[in-house]
Scaffold this active site. Structure first.
Site, PDB file in Angstrom:
ATOM      1  CD  GLU A  86      -2.835   1.121   0.233  1.00  0.00           C
ATOM      2  OE1 GLU A  86      -3.137   0.206  -0.503  1.00  0.00           O
ATOM      3  OE2 GLU A  86      -3.471   2.299  -0.076  1.00  0.00           O
ATOM      4  CG  ASP A  87       1.584   3.016   3.423  1.00  0.00           C
ATOM      5  OD1 ASP A  87       0.466   3.289   2.692  1.00  0.00           O
ATOM      6  OD2 ASP A  87       1.435   2.728   4.404  1.00  0.00           O
TER       7      ASP A  87
END
Ligand code: MN
Length: 731
Positions: A86-87
């Site tokens: 996600e990051d």
């Protein structure tokens, strides 16, 4: 803090984690955990948390929560990797190549669940959100990692901006704490609730903290004193038991004050005690001893051993009035009941993984198989199943509109069902959809998490084929309703037409509506159009005091006009049609006009006599040329109460003349009497109907029976589709 010291802290954290997992899984693949740590630390290297910490401290905290829950290696590795996709630039494929398909799937699951956001304005859908999260999680371990993640985020929530804090705290209170409760992970639930409480109701939290702080010394003393008393009493009876006192968590105190409208000073059960014994019989033995030692509070004893809670929780619970009138709650349970109460489903997982076979399975984790085994060992399989089955028990699919609104539909629902779930009009006008941005047809079966855009057109109307596509009762009913509505509109139009010509719109007042049992004029139109209300009945009401048969003729009077081309009279076989500006015109069934125009516009009418009205019709009388014969004939007609509207005389060859009369008579019966009287006269040779453009009589009589339809069938006929209307044959 300098980077080096962070590194030392994070290194010691990962060491702590690997040591801890070895304590309950001696053969745990510690190397895999270390590799995951290095990989995650590298991926997050440039990132920091809102707190200023290096980002890797977060995955480490999540992994620590997971080993506290005694979860397996894959779960802990997933905890370390959970934010990489996600990051950071890391992809699921990267994860799969380095850590295998299973961990890639778990990380993917956590990422997906993380994208689901609960909006606090939709409280009523909280249960759906919980189910959706469970459905999206697929694997219970995904949910465990998500809970561990959320717990650490709550612990560091005060570093976040106010607006985000509220949203996350509410979501935790509404969604994640109940999920933890459902999975029986009590300590996670309590910590989440207290942390969320502090952010959602800061004043109440502050006030309660201050009051507790004043009392904490007293409570702690009371707690240790009671622990001592209970421990001593039990050991004197030869029962080996652990006695643990604990303070109730803040949010449960707050809830109690709210629920029972109590002040802080009115609360007496801040402390609860837990007695943990070896076996179930000992539980009941301890209960008996405590009840003989202290007076039980009536109605507070609960046997959750015989009847576990839906989430699998088992204990004996009671409340007693202890020393100094201090009320205490006591929970009595075995060690395994205690583990389950604290760690819920996770404790079951650990319990099974203790045996060698399960340890072997751990290398190739088969959740479903484990679940089946769990079900066989569960005390209450039905309830246990309901609480842990995740995807399998969820009978719904959860999908979103383009704007992110959540809809729960039954499994197997199609895109068309979704369109109808949004709104009936959206369904009726649906021409297609885009699922996750791509075109899909009406047959597409919805999957969890689909984002759907419905394409509509005002030109579109439902098709009967759609009834075979849709799965939900709502869509099916909407489509059927639409078709009924179309028929209704036709009926209303026809009923209105009928009314305008039958009695005139001005006549419709409340009395008529009451008589017809209709709420409004439209309903009256529909009822007439469908033939559910007879026009003659309505007219009988309008012309109160008249019998139904007399109304039939008054209907004729008001409503029907005899055409002046063929001069039909009541009793004749007639047909009628609406003509602009003239109303409903009746023609003799044999009138050439009938055959000249479109057969579909003619309606069979049963036209009965009126008591007072007179109708024009023509007759021809063959009379011998005698002096005074015309005077005798006209007197005879007058005696029969008919009027003579017009008269022509035509001389025929020989001794006969043709006398053409335009008479005004009531009906055929009246005319028959006139004929009879005329024929009785010695100089009259023959009498017959004379209609301009006379048709042969034989044809008319042959069609008589088929024409015998009442005017009331008119409405019924109109109520049907125009296409269904019977077609007239030409002779
Ligand atoms: Mn996270």
């Amino acid at each position: 803090m300098v980077l080096g010291s962070y590194r030392r802290i994070s290194m010691s954290r990962i060491f702590e984690i690997t040591q801890q997992i070895k304590s309950y899984l001696p053969k745990a693949d510690v190397e895999l955990i270390n590799r995951a740590y290095v990989f995650a630390a590298h991926a997050h290297a440039r990132q920091r948390r809102s707190s200023g910490d290096l980002y890797i401290m977060h995955p480490l905290a999540v992994a620590k929560n997971l080993v506290d829950l005694k979860l397996d290696v894959s779960s802990v590795v997933t905890g370390l990797l959970h934010d990489t996709v996600e990051d950071t630039h890391v992809t699921i494929t990267d994860i799969e190549q380095r850590f295998g398909e299973e961990i890639a799937r778990l990380v993917d699951g956590v990422t997906k669940v993380g994208k689901i956001h609960f909006r606090s304005s939709e409280h009523k859908k909280a249960e759906n959100f919980r189910k959706m999260i469970m459905a999206t999680a697929q694997d219970l371990r995904v949910l465990m990692v998500k809970l561990a993640d959320r717990l650490h985020n709550m612990e560091t929530l005060h570093f976040m901006p106010e607006r985000k804090r509220q949203r996350i705290a509410i979501e935790t209170m509404e969604i994640y704490a109940p999920l933890a409760h459902r999975l029986g992970i009590h300590w996670v639930k309590q910590r989440m609730e207290d942390l969320a409480f502090a952010h959602i109701e800061p004043e109440a939290y502050q006030a309660l903290s201050e009051k507790l702080a004043d009392k904490i010394d007293f409570l702690q003393q009371t707690q240790s004193r009671l622990e001592g008393i209970l421990q001593e009493v039990l050991s004197r009876q030869g029962i080996e038991a652990q006695v643990q006192g604990r303070m109730k968590h803040m949010y449960s105190l707050h809830q109690k004050m709210q629920r029972k409208h109590l002040d802080f000073d009115e609360i007496f059960d801040f402390i609860a005690f837990r007695v943990i014994v070896d076996d179930t019989p000992s539980c009941y033995q301890v209960l008996g001893m405590i009840h003989s030692l202290y007076r039980p509070v009536p109605g507070r004893f609960k046997d959750y051993i015989a009847l576990p809670k839906p989430n699998g929780y088992q204990s004996l619970q009671t409340a007693v009035i202890g020393p100094d009138n201090f009320r205490i709650e006591v929970q009595i349970r075995t060690e395994s009941m205690h583990k389950y109460a604290e760690d819920g489903v996770a404790s079951h997982w650990l319990y099974k993984s203790d045996d060698p076979k399960a340890l072997k399975d751990q290398q190739n984790f088969q959740w479903l198989k484990q679940l089946t085994e769990l079900l066989q060992t569960a005390e209450n399989p039905g309830e246990f199943l309901e609480n842990v089955r995740l995807d399998l028990f969820v009978q719904e699919v959860y999908v979103f509109t383009r704007d992110g609104d959540l809809f729960a539909l039954p499994r197997g629902s199609t895109t068309l069902d979704f369109a109808y779930a949004i709104h009936t009009d959206v369904g009726n006008r649906c021409v297609g959809m885009r699922i996750n941005g791509e075109h899909a047809d009406f047959h597409y079966k919805l999957c969890n998490g689909d984002q759907i855009e419905v394409l509509t057109s005002t030109e579109q109307t439902p098709s009967r084929k759609w009834l075979n596509i849709v799965q939900t009762p709502r869509a099916r009913q909407s489509i059927r309703h639409w078709f009924r509505e179309q028929e209704r509109e036709t009926a209303i139009q026809l009923g209105e037409h009928l009314l305008q010509h039958a009695i005139g719109v001005d006549f419709i007042h409340q009395g008529i509506l009451d008589f017809a049992a209709c709420d409004d004029v439209e309903a009256l139109h529909e009822k007439l159009g469908r033939g559910d209300l007879e026009v003659t009945d309505l007219l009988a009401f309008v012309n109160k005091g008249l019998s139904k048969s007399s109304v039939r003729s008054s209907l004729a009077h008001v409503f029907m006009q005899a055409s002046s081309c063929c001069y039909p009279i009541p009793g004749d076989t007639v047909v009628g049609s609406f003509e602009a500006g003239k109303g409903f015109l009746l023609h003799d069934a044999q009138c050439p006009m009938v055959f000249k125009s479109d057969a579909q516009r003619w309606i069979d009418v049963d036209w009965n006599a009126s008591s007072d009205a007179l109708y024009k019709t023509g007759i021809e009388v063959f009379s011998q040329n005698q002096r005074g014969s015309l005077g005798l004939i006209t007197s005879c007609v007058s005696e029969q109460a008919a009027n003579i509207a017009d008269l022509k005389i035509e001389q025929r060859p020989g001794a006969l003349s043709s006398l053409y009369f335009l008479l005004e008579v009531q009906d055929r019966t009246h005319l028959a009497r006139i004929f009879k009287a005329l024929k009785a006269m010695p100089h009259v040779a023959k009498v017959r109907r004379h209609i301009p453009q006379q048709m042969p009589q034989s044809q008319a009589s042959s069609r008589l029976s088929s024409m015998m339809r009442s005017v009331t069938s008119f409405g019924q006929q109109l109520g049907q589709s125009i296409k269904d209307k019977t077609t007239r044959k030409k002779p």
